[in-house]
Design a protein around this motif. Structure first.
Motif, PDB file in Angstrom:
ATOM      1  N   SER A 199       0.836  -1.125  -0.143  1.00  0.00           N
ATOM      2  CA  SER A 199       0.135  -0.007   0.089  1.00  0.00           C
ATOM      3  C   SER A 199       0.838   1.064   0.025  1.00  0.00           C
ATOM      4  N   ASP A 200       0.232   2.215  -0.374  1.00  0.00           N
ATOM      5  CA  ASP A 200       1.019   3.722  -0.574  1.00  0.00           C
ATOM      6  C   ASP A 200       1.532   4.031   0.858  1.00  0.00           C
ATOM      7  N   LYS A 201       0.694   3.770   2.065  1.00  0.00           N
ATOM      8  CA  LYS A 201       0.687   4.160   3.268  1.00  0.00           C
ATOM      9  C   LYS A 201       2.116   3.425   3.676  1.00  0.00           C
ATOM     10  N   THR A 202       2.249   2.072   3.449  1.00  0.00           N
ATOM     11  CA  THR A 202       3.367   1.192   3.977  1.00  0.00           C
ATOM     12  C   THR A 202       4.448   1.724   3.060  1.00  0.00           C
ATOM     13  N   LYS A 203       4.451   1.829   2.016  1.00  0.00           N
ATOM     14  CA  LYS A 203       5.796   2.430   1.167  1.00  0.00           C
ATOM     15  C   LYS A 203       6.164   3.728   1.763  1.00  0.00           C
ATOM     16  N   GLU A 204       5.474   4.612   2.006  1.00  0.00           N
ATOM     17  CA  GLU A 204       5.662   5.808   2.636  1.00  0.00           C
ATOM     18  C   GLU A 204       6.460   5.744   3.939  1.00  0.00           C
ATOM     19  N   ARG A 205       5.698   5.090   4.869  1.00  0.00           N
ATOM     20  CA  ARG A 205       6.339   4.614   6.247  1.00  0.00           C
ATOM     21  C   ARG A 205       7.718   4.245   6.089  1.00  0.00           C
ATOM     22  N   TYR A 206       8.063   3.228   5.343  1.00  0.00           N
ATOM     23  CA  TYR A 206       9.358   2.331   5.184  1.00  0.00           C
ATOM     24  C   TYR A 206      10.346   3.569   4.357  1.00  0.00           C
ATOM     25  N   LEU A 207       9.795   4.046   3.414  1.00  0.00           N
ATOM     26  CA  LEU A 207      10.833   4.878   2.636  1.00  0.00           C
ATOM     27  C   LEU A 207      11.394   6.084   3.405  1.00  0.00           C
ATOM     28  N   ARG A 208      10.377   6.414   4.319  1.00  0.00           N
ATOM     29  CA  ARG A 208      11.009   7.706   5.279  1.00  0.00           C
ATOM     30  C   ARG A 208      12.044   7.093   6.105  1.00  0.00           C
ATOM     31  N   LYS A 209      12.034   6.021   6.509  1.00  0.00           N
ATOM     32  CA  LYS A 209      12.798   5.284   7.732  1.00  0.00           C
ATOM     33  C   LYS A 209      14.105   5.088   6.748  1.00  0.00           C
ATOM     34  N   CYS A 210      14.070   4.572   5.480  1.00  0.00           N
ATOM     35  CA  CYS A 210      15.190   4.316   4.639  1.00  0.00           C
ATOM     36  C   CYS A 210      15.936   5.665   4.433  1.00  0.00           C
ATOM     37  N   GLU A 211      15.061   6.712   4.046  1.00  0.00           N
ATOM     38  CA  GLU A 211      15.894   8.026   3.911  1.00  0.00           C
ATOM     39  C   GLU A 211      16.642   8.586   5.308  1.00  0.00           C
ATOM     40  N   TYR A 212      15.896   8.376   6.402  1.00  0.00           N
ATOM     41  CA  TYR A 212      16.471   8.645   7.625  1.00  0.00           C
ATOM     42  C   TYR A 212      17.698   8.126   8.088  1.00  0.00           C
ATOM     43  N   PHE A 213      17.628   6.662   7.941  1.00  0.00           N
ATOM     44  CA  PHE A 213      18.827   5.926   8.223  1.00  0.00           C
ATOM     45  C   PHE A 213      19.665   5.514   7.053  1.00  0.00           C
ATOM     46  N   LYS A 214      19.567   6.253   6.035  1.00  0.00           N
ATOM     47  CA  LYS A 214      20.169   5.932   4.920  1.00  0.00           C
ATOM     48  C   LYS A 214      20.518   4.519   4.465  1.00  0.00           C
ATOM     49  N   ILE A 215      19.392   3.844   4.411  1.00  0.00           N
ATOM     50  CA  ILE A 215      19.306   2.441   4.196  1.00  0.00           C
ATOM     51  C   ILE A 215      18.843   2.279   2.534  1.00  0.00           C
ATOM     52  N   PRO A 216      19.792   1.550   1.839  1.00  0.00           N
ATOM     53  CA  PRO A 216      19.358   1.188   0.407  1.00  0.00           C
ATOM     54  C   PRO A 216      18.371   0.150   0.294  1.00  0.00           C
ATOM     55  N   TYR A 217      17.531   0.513  -0.853  1.00  0.00           N
ATOM     56  CA  TYR A 217      16.086  -0.384  -1.043  1.00  0.00           C
ATOM     57  C   TYR A 217      15.679  -0.475  -2.233  1.00  0.00           C
ATOM     58  N   THR A 218      14.923  -1.483  -2.621  1.00  0.00           N
ATOM     59  CA  THR A 218      14.157  -1.547  -3.878  1.00  0.00           C
ATOM     60  C   THR A 218      12.967  -1.854  -3.792  1.00  0.00           C
ATOM     61  N   LEU A 219      12.348  -1.584  -4.925  1.00  0.00           N
ATOM     62  CA  LEU A 219      10.700  -1.555  -5.174  1.00  0.00           C
ATOM     63  C   LEU A 219      10.611  -2.420  -6.292  1.00  0.00           C
ATOM     64  N   LYS A 220      11.219  -3.239  -6.693  1.00  0.00           N
ATOM     65  CA  LYS A 220      11.378  -3.969  -7.881  1.00  0.00           C
ATOM     66  C   LYS A 220      10.598  -5.264  -7.884  1.00  0.00           C
ATOM     67  N   TYR A 221      10.168  -5.718  -6.772  1.00  0.00           N
ATOM     68  CA  TYR A 221       9.677  -7.274  -7.001  1.00  0.00           C
ATOM     69  C   TYR A 221       8.169  -6.967  -5.987  1.00  0.00           C
ATOM     70  N   SER A 222       7.233  -7.869  -6.624  1.00  0.00           N
ATOM     71  CA  SER A 222       6.154  -7.853  -6.199  1.00  0.00           C
ATOM     72  C   SER A 222       5.830  -8.757  -4.580  1.00  0.00           C
ATOM     73  N   CYS A 223       4.851  -8.494  -4.009  1.00  0.00           N
ATOM     74  CA  CYS A 223       4.669  -9.323  -2.767  1.00  0.00           C
ATOM     75  C   CYS A 223       4.576 -11.004  -3.262  1.00  0.00           C
ATOM     76  N   GLU A 224       4.176 -11.208  -4.516  1.00  0.00           N
ATOM     77  CA  GLU A 224       4.089 -12.712  -4.727  1.00  0.00           C
ATOM     78  C   GLU A 224       5.346 -13.039  -5.031  1.00  0.00           C
TER      79      GLU A 224
END
Length: 102
Positions: A40-65
């Motif tokens: 969900s957009d809310k979930t993405k936003e929560r985790y993306l904010r934390k990634c930016e704050y802690f400078k953690i690399p991430y990917t949004l390339k893969y689906s839940c499935e």
């Protein structure tokens, strides 16, 4: 199977992963984050904010499935890698595939 997902499966067998809310509670231990593309957009936003704050690399390339199938679990939307070696290998593989976001 994708090389990145194969490496994710190996990290799971090595017990170097955290899932969901556990990641939020222990962001200082997370070295890399997989966020499901269809979370969900809310979930993405929560985790993306934390990634930016802690400078953690991430990917949004893969689906839940894809994440769930790789790990043999139901409904995996957030996966945190806790090992630097796995993080470095994942980043190399994702950069080669242009799948690294942060």
């Amino acid at each position: 199977m994708d090389n990145v997902l194969s490496l994710l499966g190996l990290a799971y067998r090595a017990n170097k992963l955290m899932f969901g809310e556990t990641c939020l509670d222990n962001m200082q231990k997370v070295k890399f984050l997989f966020i499901a593309l269809d979370a969900s957009d809310k979930t993405k936003e929560r985790y993306l904010r934390k990634c930016e704050y802690f400078k953690i690399p991430y990917t949004l390339k893969y689906s839940c499935e894809q994440l769930s199938t790789t790990l043999g679990k139901n409904t995996v939307k957030i996966v945190g890698i806790t090992d630097k070696g796995f993080k470095d290998s994942l980043i190399k593989k994702l950069e080669a595939k242009e799948g690294l976001n942060g």
